[in-house]
Design a protein around this motif. Structure first.
Motif, short mmCIF file in Angstrom:
data_model
loop_
_atom_site.label_atom_id
_atom_site.label_comp_id
_atom_site.label_asym_id
_atom_site.label_seq_id
_atom_site.Cartn_x
_atom_site.Cartn_y
_atom_site.Cartn_z
N THR A 1 -25.70 38.39 125.52
CA THR A 1 -25.72 39.58 124.68
C THR A 1 -26.56 39.39 123.42
OG1 THR A 1 -23.63 38.80 123.77
CG2 THR A 1 -23.51 40.55 125.41
N SER A 2 -27.08 38.18 123.18
CA SER A 2 -27.77 37.94 121.91
C SER A 2 -29.06 38.76 121.80
CB SER A 2 -28.07 36.46 121.74
OG SER A 2 -28.91 36.02 122.77
N LEU A 3 -29.73 38.94 122.92
CA LEU A 3 -30.98 39.70 122.91
C LEU A 3 -30.69 41.18 122.63
CD1 LEU A 3 -33.93 39.05 123.23
CD2 LEU A 3 -33.74 39.52 125.66
N ALA A 4 -29.65 41.70 123.25
CA ALA A 4 -29.26 43.08 123.02
C ALA A 4 -28.87 43.27 121.55
CB ALA A 4 -28.09 43.47 123.93
N ARG A 5 -28.16 42.29 121.01
CA ARG A 5 -27.75 42.37 119.61
C ARG A 5 -28.97 42.33 118.69
NH1 ARG A 5 -25.16 37.29 118.42
NH2 ARG A 5 -27.32 36.69 118.25
N ASP A 6 -29.88 41.40 118.97
CA ASP A 6 -31.13 41.31 118.21
C ASP A 6 -31.86 42.63 118.18
OD1 ASP A 6 -30.92 38.66 117.71
OD2 ASP A 6 -32.88 38.14 118.56
N PHE A 7 -31.99 43.22 119.36
CA PHE A 7 -32.73 44.46 119.48
C PHE A 7 -32.04 45.57 118.70
CE2 PHE A 7 -33.56 48.44 121.81
CZ PHE A 7 -34.92 48.53 121.59
N LEU A 8 -30.72 45.63 118.86
CA LEU A 8 -29.91 46.62 118.15
C LEU A 8 -30.10 46.46 116.65
CD1 LEU A 8 -27.81 48.66 119.28
CD2 LEU A 8 -26.05 47.01 118.72
N LEU A 9 -30.00 45.21 116.16
CA LEU A 9 -30.11 44.95 114.72
C LEU A 9 -31.52 45.17 114.21
CD1 LEU A 9 -27.89 41.75 114.30
CD2 LEU A 9 -27.41 44.05 113.43
N VAL B 1 -34.21 46.80 115.59
CA VAL B 1 -34.91 48.05 115.83
C VAL B 1 -34.05 49.25 115.50
CG1 VAL B 1 -36.12 49.46 117.53
CG2 VAL B 1 -36.33 46.97 117.60
N VAL B 2 -32.97 49.43 116.26
CA VAL B 2 -32.21 50.66 116.14
C VAL B 2 -31.49 50.75 114.79
CG1 VAL B 2 -30.45 52.09 117.23
CG2 VAL B 2 -31.88 50.61 118.64
N LEU B 3 -30.69 49.71 114.48
CA LEU B 3 -29.91 49.78 113.25
C LEU B 3 -30.78 49.64 112.01
CD1 LEU B 3 -26.69 47.81 114.24
CD2 LEU B 3 -27.25 50.22 114.50
N GLU B 4 -31.86 48.89 112.12
CA GLU B 4 -32.73 48.67 110.97
C GLU B 4 -33.33 49.99 110.47
OE1 GLU B 4 -33.04 46.27 109.08
OE2 GLU B 4 -34.83 46.83 107.94
N ARG B 5 -33.69 50.85 111.40
CA ARG B 5 -34.26 52.15 110.99
C ARG B 5 -33.23 52.98 110.24
NH1 ARG B 5 -38.74 53.57 114.37
NH2 ARG B 5 -38.50 55.81 114.25
N VAL B 6 -31.99 52.95 110.74
CA VAL B 6 -30.93 53.71 110.06
C VAL B 6 -30.63 53.05 108.71
CG1 VAL B 6 -28.55 54.54 110.23
CG2 VAL B 6 -29.98 54.41 112.28
N ARG B 7 -30.58 51.71 108.69
CA ARG B 7 -30.27 50.98 107.46
C ARG B 7 -31.26 51.30 106.35
NH1 ARG B 7 -31.41 47.10 104.30
NH2 ARG B 7 -33.36 46.61 105.33
#
Lengths: 214, 214
Positions: free
Chosen positions: B128-136, B138-144
């Motif tokens: 799951t580390s790759l999925a977490r990386d991507f989430l953090l 790309v997706v969450l970074e834009r919202v952050r």
């Protein structure tokens, strides 16, 4: 009732079990198969006893209640009753923080490690229906009964609360999503407690509370 | 820069790829290995191109951005950019409902079925580390970046929002937790939107917003 009921301390038939350990294993095997086939709700202690060819009293003797038998079958590292008693003991307006503290505290404990392995294996096998049954029939049902009113059966409320708790546990224990995964318990309770409290007793913005029933 | 940069439309070296399809596959294989080894953040298009022995421009030509290359590697059934543009376009006080509507809408779509299989496989493999990386990253970074202030970097906020969204998707798509799993989108948005909104812009009851940083 079967003929076996006359003696609660002995197997109904002899010659198959080598001893106590064999009897216990036979009950577990029968319970595992029946839970898997018909689900938590429709499994009875009596049916498990019949499958294992022992007296129902012996099942109670070894494992206690049906939910404790289930906990043994799936090797739950903790007795759910312990957590549920904490939930029963608090006033309605503290349910949110209490549930978050109890659930996160449990998963952060040594027992939680075994539960993480269990979740991985269930998700991998697509074998989540039993976990869902147990969650709905035992854990959420107790909370639901506390919050149900004449116009709202509370089913959507407990399911929403469960969705947040499942996501929180997965973020901390499986995804290791920082900084949620490293956040101390009091801060988790302060952040997530109000969410669970609103789901259970607050305004959900639904036109009709029961509108989501399938 | 390497010598291969002189021609963006051809592989850097010849004799290894049978054709376009072979080149595309070689890039995918190189990207898969590098993402897995060093994570999303530390993987560069240039490094992937070098591993695949092609020009970086060819990687962009076939796959677009690094996040689109990642989406191709993990066979994401949807371009995350499409969802992120919806998030970018709304005012801050509508982020909660927008994210819930976009994420649930996506998972409820035909593309979501492929994503469910992906999640099962990742959780099963502990990968799951790759999925977490991507989430953090790309997706969450834009919202952050949208919600960050001088005193609050927003990291805890987006992780809490992600925990609710992960739990909601799992409850609907993997656990089939009723009535959440059957609830129409507008009712889900009404129930869960305020949770995500509070996590992103509301009071989290933390003494210090950055206190949860590991």
């Amino acid at each position: 009732m079967t003929a076996a009921d006359s003696d609660g301390a002995r197997p109904a038939r002899s010659g198959r079990r080598p001893g106590q350990s064999g009897t216990r294993e036979a009950i577990l095997a029968a319970a595992r198969e029946r839970f898997a086939q018909v689900g938590f709700d429709k499994t009875s202690i009596r049916a498990v006893a019949a499958d294992a060819e022992v007296d129902p009293a012996l099942v109670h003797h070894y494992f206690g209640t049906k939910q404790q038998l289930f906990a043994a079958v799936v090797e739950l590292p903790v007795d759910p009753e312990v957590v549920l008693r904490q939930v029963d003991a608090v006033p309605l307006d503290r349910l949110g923080e209490t549930i978050v503290a109890a659930v996160v505290g449990l998963w952060d404990s040594p027992a939680g490690a075994g539960a993480v392995a269990l979740v991985r294996s269930m998700v991998a096998n697509g074998d989540t229906s039993l976990a869902r049954d147990f969650l709905l029939s035992v854990v959420l049902e107790r909370v639901r009964q506390r919050i149900a009113t004449d116009t709202d059966d509370g089913r959507l409320r407990v399911a929403l609360a469960a969705s947040q708790m499942a996501g929180l546990v997965i973020s901390r224990k499986i995804l290791d999503l920082r900084p949620v995964s490293g956040l101390p318990l009091p801060q988790i309770v302060a952040a997530v407690g109000p969410t669970v409290q609103r789901y259970l007793t607050g305004d959900l913005g639904q036109d009709s509370p029961g509108a989501g029933e399938p």
